[in-house]
Design a protein around this motif. Sequence first.
Motif, mmCIF file in Angstrom:
data_model
loop_
_atom_site.group_PDB
_atom_site.id
_atom_site.type_symbol
_atom_site.label_atom_id
_atom_site.label_comp_id
_atom_site.label_asym_id
_atom_site.label_seq_id
_atom_site.Cartn_x
_atom_site.Cartn_y
_atom_site.Cartn_z
ATOM 1 N N PRO A 112 47.446 35.068 0.091
ATOM 2 C CA PRO A 112 46.519 36.082 -0.436
ATOM 3 C C PRO A 112 45.153 35.970 0.240
ATOM 4 O O PRO A 112 44.790 34.914 0.742
ATOM 5 C CB PRO A 112 46.431 35.741 -1.922
ATOM 6 N N ALA A 113 44.412 37.073 0.256
ATOM 7 C CA ALA A 113 43.117 37.078 0.931
ATOM 8 C C ALA A 113 42.150 36.099 0.286
ATOM 9 O O ALA A 113 42.042 36.030 -0.940
ATOM 10 C CB ALA A 113 42.529 38.497 0.900
ATOM 11 N N ARG A 114 41.468 35.355 1.130
ATOM 12 C CA ARG A 114 40.486 34.368 0.670
ATOM 13 C C ARG A 114 39.167 34.580 1.412
ATOM 14 O O ARG A 114 39.127 35.142 2.502
ATOM 15 C CB ARG A 114 40.997 32.945 0.922
ATOM 16 N N LEU A 115 38.108 34.070 0.792
ATOM 17 C CA LEU A 115 36.792 34.185 1.413
ATOM 18 C C LEU A 115 36.757 33.451 2.745
ATOM 19 O O LEU A 115 37.141 32.272 2.831
ATOM 20 C CB LEU A 115 35.731 33.606 0.473
ATOM 21 N N ILE A 116 36.311 34.140 3.779
ATOM 22 C CA ILE A 116 36.080 33.521 5.088
ATOM 23 C C ILE A 116 34.604 33.194 5.245
ATOM 24 O O ILE A 116 34.243 32.068 5.592
ATOM 25 C CB ILE A 116 36.561 34.446 6.222
ATOM 26 N N MET A 140 46.089 45.393 -3.489
ATOM 27 C CA MET A 140 46.953 45.341 -4.660
ATOM 28 C C MET A 140 46.308 46.041 -5.863
ATOM 29 O O MET A 140 45.132 46.387 -5.848
ATOM 30 C CB MET A 140 47.300 43.890 -4.972
ATOM 31 N N PRO A 141 47.089 46.244 -6.950
ATOM 32 C CA PRO A 141 46.604 47.055 -8.078
ATOM 33 C C PRO A 141 45.332 46.521 -8.735
ATOM 34 O O PRO A 141 45.183 45.323 -8.970
ATOM 35 C CB PRO A 141 47.778 46.981 -9.076
ATOM 36 N N GLY A 142 44.421 47.449 -9.029
ATOM 37 C CA GLY A 142 43.253 47.137 -9.828
ATOM 38 C C GLY A 142 42.161 46.358 -9.144
ATOM 39 O O GLY A 142 41.217 45.907 -9.798
ATOM 40 N N VAL A 143 42.243 46.205 -7.825
ATOM 41 C CA VAL A 143 41.240 45.435 -7.093
ATOM 42 C C VAL A 143 39.973 46.272 -6.910
ATOM 43 O O VAL A 143 40.030 47.485 -6.714
ATOM 44 C CB VAL A 143 41.800 44.999 -5.721
ATOM 45 N N ASP A 162 41.914 51.031 -12.458
ATOM 46 C CA ASP A 162 41.559 51.732 -11.231
ATOM 47 C C ASP A 162 41.380 50.756 -10.074
ATOM 48 O O ASP A 162 40.959 49.609 -10.265
ATOM 49 C CB ASP A 162 40.252 52.514 -11.420
ATOM 50 N N THR A 163 41.688 51.218 -8.888
ATOM 51 C CA THR A 163 41.402 50.477 -7.657
ATOM 52 C C THR A 163 40.170 51.110 -7.019
ATOM 53 O O THR A 163 40.117 52.335 -6.850
ATOM 54 C CB THR A 163 42.594 50.534 -6.692
ATOM 55 N N VAL A 164 39.185 50.289 -6.673
ATOM 56 C CA VAL A 164 37.890 50.812 -6.226
ATOM 57 C C VAL A 164 37.497 50.167 -4.899
ATOM 58 O O VAL A 164 37.499 48.934 -4.773
ATOM 59 C CB VAL A 164 36.792 50.541 -7.274
ATOM 60 N N ASN A 195 46.066 42.505 8.263
ATOM 61 C CA ASN A 195 47.240 41.925 7.591
ATOM 62 C C ASN A 195 46.906 41.177 6.298
ATOM 63 O O ASN A 195 47.771 40.477 5.758
ATOM 64 C CB ASN A 195 48.017 41.000 8.533
ATOM 65 N N ALA A 196 45.698 41.311 5.802
ATOM 66 C CA ALA A 196 45.331 40.653 4.550
ATOM 67 C C ALA A 196 46.061 41.301 3.377
ATOM 68 O O ALA A 196 46.375 42.494 3.399
ATOM 69 C CB ALA A 196 43.827 40.725 4.331
ATOM 70 N N VAL A 197 46.322 40.514 2.355
ATOM 71 C CA VAL A 197 46.845 41.016 1.092
ATOM 72 C C VAL A 197 45.790 40.715 0.035
ATOM 73 O O VAL A 197 45.585 39.558 -0.345
ATOM 74 C CB VAL A 197 48.190 40.368 0.730
ATOM 75 N N VAL A 198 45.111 41.747 -0.413
ATOM 76 C CA VAL A 198 43.962 41.581 -1.297
ATOM 77 C C VAL A 198 44.429 41.742 -2.742
ATOM 78 O O VAL A 198 44.740 42.835 -3.190
ATOM 79 C CB VAL A 198 42.857 42.606 -0.969
#
Length: 210
Positions: A163-167, A132-135, A116-118, A146-149
Amino acid sequence: MPLLDATAIHPITLPDGTIYRDTVYLKNVIDHPRMEIGEFSYFTHSGKLEDTAQILAPYLGHGCRERLIIGKFAQIARGCYFITSSANHPMSGFTTYPFRIFKPETFGYKDLPVKDTVVGHDVWIGHNAAIMPGVTIGHGAIIGANAVVARDVPAYTVVGGNPARLIRMRYPDEVIAELLALAWWDWPVEKIEANLTALEASDLAGLRRA
């Protein structure tokens, strides 16, 4: 007059009285067996109301095994979308071509894992972000435009990039723990509106008194 109407389809009325029709409360426009959506979560798009689910999660068919779960008060900007698990291709062999989807009797790759994606409560997902799947995205997180999580996002963090990173963390750990315990999103809407000043000003003492 209350600010929020849980029954609204288009929750935004402009100062001149015009209803802004691109923003919709998802719970009131989506009827999908694999989607669970909390009150007051909105999405902005220019498509037809009946296409909202497909625009938001284009690969989540009614026969899929995974779910898309979105909490309350999520804010999803235009161009965002969720790539759910059933969009995955088989990757354990020499080819990733999904041969089996082209015959009804083999459709679906039932042996592929799904998750599941939550999306938690009070999550802001910026313009054109892809999830993205299952995040799992924790409560109070902010996803940059424009982030890709592709990985889980902890509560009250800001992430961005591909890919998305901690800011940064939005608050110290002890404040995050208290906010999660307070869970203001579960309060009656009248109580939330009565305490907007404290919510908007990060007045933790005011929320404790609520």
